[in-house]
Design a protein around this motif. Structure first.
Motif, short mmCIF file in Angstrom:
data_model
loop_
_atom_site.label_atom_id
_atom_site.label_comp_id
_atom_site.label_asym_id
_atom_site.label_seq_id
_atom_site.Cartn_x
_atom_site.Cartn_y
_atom_site.Cartn_z
N GLU A 120 58.94 17.85 -1.53
CA GLU A 120 58.68 16.52 -2.09
C GLU A 120 59.50 16.31 -3.36
OE1 GLU A 120 56.89 13.97 -1.11
OE2 GLU A 120 56.00 14.83 0.68
N GLN A 121 59.61 17.38 -4.16
CA GLN A 121 60.41 17.29 -5.38
C GLN A 121 61.90 17.10 -5.06
OE1 GLN A 121 59.11 17.56 -8.73
NE2 GLN A 121 57.30 17.10 -7.51
N LEU A 122 62.35 17.78 -3.99
CA LEU A 122 63.75 17.64 -3.59
C LEU A 122 64.07 16.22 -3.16
CD1 LEU A 122 64.20 20.96 -1.62
CD2 LEU A 122 65.45 20.32 -3.67
N GLU A 152 65.14 18.02 7.76
CA GLU A 152 64.31 16.81 7.94
C GLU A 152 63.18 16.74 6.93
OE1 GLU A 152 66.39 17.71 11.71
OE2 GLU A 152 65.15 18.89 10.33
N LEU A 153 62.75 17.90 6.42
CA LEU A 153 61.64 17.94 5.48
C LEU A 153 62.10 17.94 4.02
CD1 LEU A 153 59.24 20.49 7.22
CD2 LEU A 153 59.07 17.99 7.18
N VAL A 156 67.79 17.05 2.19
CA VAL A 156 69.17 17.43 1.90
C VAL A 156 69.97 17.39 3.20
CG1 VAL A 156 68.43 18.91 0.01
CG2 VAL A 156 68.84 19.91 2.26
N THR A 157 71.28 17.42 3.08
CA THR A 157 72.11 17.44 4.27
C THR A 157 72.25 18.88 4.77
OG1 THR A 157 74.19 17.78 3.06
CG2 THR A 157 73.44 15.50 3.35
N GLU A 158 72.68 19.03 6.03
CA GLU A 158 72.89 20.38 6.56
C GLU A 158 74.00 21.08 5.80
OE1 GLU A 158 72.23 23.74 8.37
OE2 GLU A 158 70.97 21.97 8.74
N ASP A 159 75.02 20.32 5.37
CA ASP A 159 76.10 20.92 4.58
C ASP A 159 75.56 21.47 3.25
OD1 ASP A 159 78.01 20.42 6.47
OD2 ASP A 159 78.82 18.63 5.50
#
Length: 239
Positions: A120-122, A152-153, A156-159
């Motif tokens: 949630e912070q991210l 998804e949670l 952030v991006t996968e990269d």
């Protein structure tokens, strides 16, 4: 060992990928995928040359046979791309294991709950600081959650997640981190080769956009949907 991989189709020679990455270990597996694209194009060129030289075929029959040969090549490139992606998936799993982040245990609900709270912070207060946080290694507990949880949670991006994994490995084992970076560069070159091969044969196939996806199968996501990256820098240009 450094060389480029080319394929000639008709009167045109296509540079599929530069290859300054070596041929050992898992990088050697990537190289074999590039060479597979080369062999697909070589076989396609031989078939088309034979079809065009067959005087028994009518112009329409020649065209139909050339389309079929191109479709066969498109399908073969899709199969090779899927195998390429499987190599990357396996390597990604190995890298996560090396990142010194303990996986969840079946009974460890507390760690899961903490990670979800950090996620949630991210997505909230730290959203605009994620890149610098990953690069600098600040907030290590939050980085653990970022690595363990699916993107998804965390938002952030996968990269970004892969960079976090690489940084975690670098702090633990700099040599291994450099090997992982070399793998990432080699994978990018190998995927570029598959895209280049597809560009060569696709126009002659006569396939619609829907048919192309059907022929490529699972590989369509990587070859058609993923953002296209610039050509890898050939060894002679790297200075």
């Amino acid at each position: 060992m450094s060389d480029n991989v080319y394929a000639t189709v008709g009167k045109n020679t296509h540079m599929l990928a530069p290859w300054p990455y070596g041929r050992e270990g898992v990088i050697g597996e990537l190289y074999q995928r590039v060479k597979r694209v080369e062999s697909i194009l070589t076989a396609y060129d031989a078939k088309v040359t034979k079809i065009r030289g067959d005087a028994r075929l009518s112009p329409k029959a020649q065209l139909d046979d050339q389309k079929a040969a191109a479709e066969e090549a498109v399908k073969a490139i899709g199969v090779s791309q899927k195998l390429l992606y499987d190599i990357a998936e396996s390597e990604a799993e190995d890298q996560q294991d090396e990142a010194a982040v303990d996986p969840y245990k079946p009974s460890d609900a507390v760690t899961v709950a903490i990670d979800l709270a950090l996620a949630e912070q991210l997505r909230g207060p730290y959203a605009d600081k994620v890149t610098s946080m990953i690069r600098l290694g600040t907030h290590p507990r939050m980085l653990e959650a970022l690595i363990r949880l699916p993107v998804e949670l965390t938002g952030v991006t996968e990269d970004q997640r892969q960079i976090a994994i690489t940084q975690a490995i670098y702090r633990k084992d700099p040599v291994r981190a450099q090997l992982n970076e070399a793998f990432a560069e080699a994978y990018g070159a190998a995927e570029y080769a598959h895209r280049q091969g597809l560009k060569v044969v696709l126009p002659a196939s006569g396939l619609s956009s829907v048919e192309v996806r059907q022929v490529l199968g699972e590989a369509s996501a990587e070859l058609l949907d993923a953002p296209e990256k610039p050509a890898p820098i050939a060894p002679a240009q790297a200075a």
